[in-house]
Motif scaffolding. Structure first.
Motif, short mmCIF file in Angstrom:
data_model
loop_
_atom_site.label_atom_id
_atom_site.label_comp_id
_atom_site.label_asym_id
_atom_site.label_seq_id
_atom_site.Cartn_x
_atom_site.Cartn_y
_atom_site.Cartn_z
N VAL A 173 0.96 -1.08 -0.02
CA VAL A 173 0.00 -0.18 -0.06
C VAL A 173 0.94 1.18 -0.06
O VAL A 173 0.67 2.17 -0.86
CB VAL A 173 -0.84 0.02 1.30
N ARG A 174 1.87 1.28 0.93
CA ARG A 174 2.58 2.47 1.18
C ARG A 174 3.53 2.83 -0.17
O ARG A 174 3.59 3.86 -0.59
CB ARG A 174 3.61 2.37 2.33
N ARG A 175 3.85 1.68 -0.74
CA ARG A 175 4.98 1.90 -1.78
C ARG A 175 4.31 2.40 -3.23
O ARG A 175 4.51 3.15 -3.82
CB ARG A 175 5.71 0.43 -2.10
N GLU A 176 2.98 1.53 -3.57
CA GLU A 176 2.03 1.98 -4.47
C GLU A 176 1.68 3.31 -4.73
O GLU A 176 1.83 3.98 -5.59
CB GLU A 176 1.02 0.79 -4.60
N VAL A 177 1.24 3.83 -3.31
CA VAL A 177 0.77 4.99 -3.10
C VAL A 177 1.89 6.03 -3.63
O VAL A 177 1.62 7.17 -4.34
CB VAL A 177 0.23 5.35 -1.92
N PHE A 178 2.93 5.81 -3.02
CA PHE A 178 3.92 6.85 -3.18
C PHE A 178 4.52 6.85 -4.78
O PHE A 178 4.59 7.79 -5.45
CB PHE A 178 5.19 6.37 -2.43
N GLU A 179 4.59 5.44 -5.44
CA GLU A 179 5.00 5.39 -6.55
C GLU A 179 4.16 6.00 -7.66
O GLU A 179 4.55 6.69 -8.67
CB GLU A 179 5.37 4.02 -7.20
N GLU A 180 2.76 5.90 -7.52
CA GLU A 180 1.71 6.51 -8.48
C GLU A 180 1.55 7.79 -8.20
O GLU A 180 1.28 8.75 -9.08
CB GLU A 180 0.55 5.61 -8.33
N VAL A 181 1.41 8.55 -6.77
CA VAL A 181 1.13 9.63 -7.02
C VAL A 181 1.95 10.49 -5.81
O VAL A 181 1.49 11.63 -5.55
CB VAL A 181 -0.70 9.66 -6.34
N GLY A 182 2.86 10.15 -5.33
CA GLY A 182 3.95 10.56 -4.51
C GLY A 182 3.26 10.97 -3.31
O GLY A 182 4.07 11.96 -2.62
N VAL A 183 2.59 10.41 -2.83
CA VAL A 183 1.94 10.88 -1.46
C VAL A 183 2.48 9.55 -0.36
O VAL A 183 2.25 8.67 -0.54
CB VAL A 183 0.34 10.69 -1.24
N ARG A 184 2.94 10.46 0.78
CA ARG A 184 3.20 9.49 1.83
C ARG A 184 1.93 9.24 2.53
O ARG A 184 1.23 10.16 2.98
CB ARG A 184 4.40 10.04 2.74
N VAL A 185 1.75 7.76 3.29
CA VAL A 185 0.54 7.56 4.00
C VAL A 185 0.88 7.33 5.49
O VAL A 185 2.01 6.77 5.45
CB VAL A 185 -0.38 6.60 3.48
N GLY A 186 -0.03 7.48 6.36
CA GLY A 186 0.32 7.12 7.67
C GLY A 186 -0.51 5.81 8.08
O GLY A 186 -0.01 4.65 7.64
N ARG A 187 -1.64 5.90 8.64
CA ARG A 187 -2.33 4.70 9.17
C ARG A 187 -3.02 4.10 7.79
O ARG A 187 -3.55 4.66 7.22
CB ARG A 187 -3.25 5.02 10.35
N VAL A 188 -2.72 2.63 8.06
CA VAL A 188 -3.34 1.89 6.69
C VAL A 188 -4.29 0.74 7.52
O VAL A 188 -3.72 0.42 8.60
CB VAL A 188 -2.41 1.05 6.05
N SER A 189 -5.49 0.71 7.11
CA SER A 189 -6.40 -0.16 7.71
C SER A 189 -6.90 -0.97 6.59
O SER A 189 -7.59 -0.51 5.54
CB SER A 189 -7.52 0.59 8.54
N TYR A 190 -7.54 -2.30 6.98
CA TYR A 190 -8.03 -3.20 5.83
C TYR A 190 -9.23 -2.95 6.00
O TYR A 190 -10.19 -2.73 7.04
CB TYR A 190 -7.71 -4.67 6.54
N PHE A 191 -10.09 -3.27 4.81
CA PHE A 191 -11.29 -3.01 4.58
C PHE A 191 -12.13 -4.50 4.26
O PHE A 191 -12.70 -5.13 5.22
CB PHE A 191 -11.86 -2.05 3.33
N LYS A 192 -11.88 -4.76 3.23
CA LYS A 192 -12.30 -6.27 2.61
C LYS A 192 -11.56 -6.74 1.34
O LYS A 192 -10.85 -5.89 0.90
CB LYS A 192 -13.78 -6.34 2.64
N SER A 193 -11.74 -7.91 0.89
CA SER A 193 -11.41 -8.47 -0.22
C SER A 193 -12.42 -8.83 -1.10
O SER A 193 -13.20 -8.84 -0.87
CB SER A 193 -10.45 -9.68 -0.04
N GLN A 194 -11.77 -8.98 -2.46
CA GLN A 194 -12.51 -9.50 -3.72
C GLN A 194 -11.66 -9.99 -4.58
O GLN A 194 -10.68 -9.77 -5.04
CB GLN A 194 -13.16 -8.22 -4.31
N SER A 195 -12.15 -11.16 -5.19
CA SER A 195 -11.63 -12.13 -6.31
C SER A 195 -11.93 -11.36 -7.48
O SER A 195 -13.23 -11.16 -7.83
CB SER A 195 -12.05 -13.28 -6.14
N TRP A 196 -11.00 -10.91 -8.34
CA TRP A 196 -11.21 -9.97 -9.34
C TRP A 196 -10.71 -10.64 -10.67
O TRP A 196 -9.52 -10.82 -10.85
CB TRP A 196 -10.53 -8.83 -9.14
#
Length: 258
Positions: A173-196
Motif C-alpha cells: 500500500v505505502r509503496r504503490e501510493v508513493f510510486e503512483e501519486v507521490g503521497v506518503r501515508v500514515g495509518r493503513v487499515s484493512y477493509f475487505k477483499s474481492q476475487s477479481w
C-alpha cells in the motif's frame, strides 16, 4: 450461491453449464448465463454446486455476439459475482497451462480438484491467483482518486497494484501510493477483499490516511489524480467492484460524522 466442493464431482457429468468463449459468455436465452441442466459436453470443467445443482464451465471459441464478462458482472444479481469470477479464472487457467512449464509435456487435469499434473516430470499446476492491494487514500473528508490511461473517459478510481515478492500487503500500500501519486501515508487499515477475474487478481482493500495533500503523479500508470469531496465526485468505477465499495463505505462514514 456457489458451493465450492469439487471433490464430490469427480464422476459427475451433468448439471448446469456456463459457456465461455474468446469474446464473452453465452446467454441462456433468458437473460442469464446458466445453460439448462443437461449432460456436459467433453471439455467441461466442474466448478462446484449452484443451489445444490452441479455446475461446470466449458471453454470454447464462442461467438462474437456473446456479451463480455464485464456486462454480466454489472447486470446479474450480486450473488452471481463469485460464480462468474470462478468460471472465468478456471477457463483462463485451463487455457494457459495446457503444457508443462518445466518440460513442455501436455498436462493432464486431475478430476475432483483444480490441479493439472505433468505425466513426464510430475510438475503440478494450480489456478493462478495474483495478490493485489487496492487503496482509497483519504485526507479528512476528502478522497484521493486517480485515472489510468486505460479508463473510460471521465472515470477516476482508487489506487491499486500487485504485491511484490517478500512484501507485506501494508508495505505494498505505502509503496504503490508513493510510486503512483507521490503521497506518503500514515495509518493503513484493512477493509475487505474481492476475487477479481481480470484475469486472476485477488484484491485486498485498504484505507490509507495521507500525511500530506501534495500530489505528484508518475505520468505512466496514472495520468491524472486529485482530491475530491462527496459533493464534487468524478465518474466512479462500476458498482460491482471493490473500488466502488471502498468509496461508498467512506462516503457513508463521512455523512455520519457530519
Amino acid at each position: 450461491m456457489l458451493t465450492r466442493d469439487i471433490r464430490t464431482l469427480a464422476n459427475c457429468h451433468e448439471g448446469y453449464l456456463i459457456r465461455i468463449g474468446e469474446h464473452g459468455i453465452a446467454d441462456n436465452g433468458q437473460g442469464g448465463i446458466l445453460q439448462p441442466r443437461a449432460r456436459w459436453p467433453d471439455g467441461a470443467i466442474a466448478i462446484g454446486y449452484w443451489n445444490e445443482v452441479p455446475v461446470a464451465v466449458l471453454p470454447e471459441q464462442g461467438d462474437e455476439q456473446w456479451l463480455p464478462a464485464r456486462h454480466w458482472l454489472g447486470t446479474l444479481p450480486e450473488k452471481f459475482f463469485g460464480l462468474v469470477s470462478t468460471a472465468l479464472q478456471i477457463v483462463r487457467w485451463s487455457q494457459d497451462h495446457r503444457f508443462c512449464g518445466r518440460c513442455g509435456t501436455r498436462m493432464r487435469r486431475r478430476s475432483g480438484e483444480f490441479m493439472m499434473a505433468c505425466p513426464a516430470c510430475s510438475f503440478r499446476s494450480y489456478p493462478r491467483i495474483s495478490p493485489c492491494i487496492i487503496t482509497l487514500v483519504t485526507w479528512r473528508d476528502q478522497l484521493l482518486l486517480a485515472r489510468s490511461p486505460r479508463f473510460p473517459t471521465g472515470r477516476f478510481s482508487t489506487l491499486a497494484g500487485f504485491i511484490e515478492p517478500g512484501e507485506s500487503a501494508e508495505e505494498a500500500v505505502r509503496r504503490e501510493v508513493f510510486e503512483e501519486v507521490g503521497v506518503r501515508v500514515g495509518r493503513v487499515s484493512y477493509f475487505k477483499s474481492q476475487s477479481w477475474p481480470m484475469p486472476h487478481s485477488f484484491m485486498m482493500g485498504f484505507y490509507a490516511e495521507a500525511a500530506s495533500r501534495d500530489i505528484h503523479i508518475d505520468g505512466v500508470e496514472i495520468e491524472a489524480a486529485d482530491w475530491f469531496t462527496a459533493d464534487q465526485l468524478p465518474g466512479l468505477p462500476p458498482s460491482y467492484s471493490i473500488s466502488s465499495a471502498l468509496i461508498e463505505n467512506f462516503l457513508r462514514g463521512s455523512a455520519t460524522r457530519e
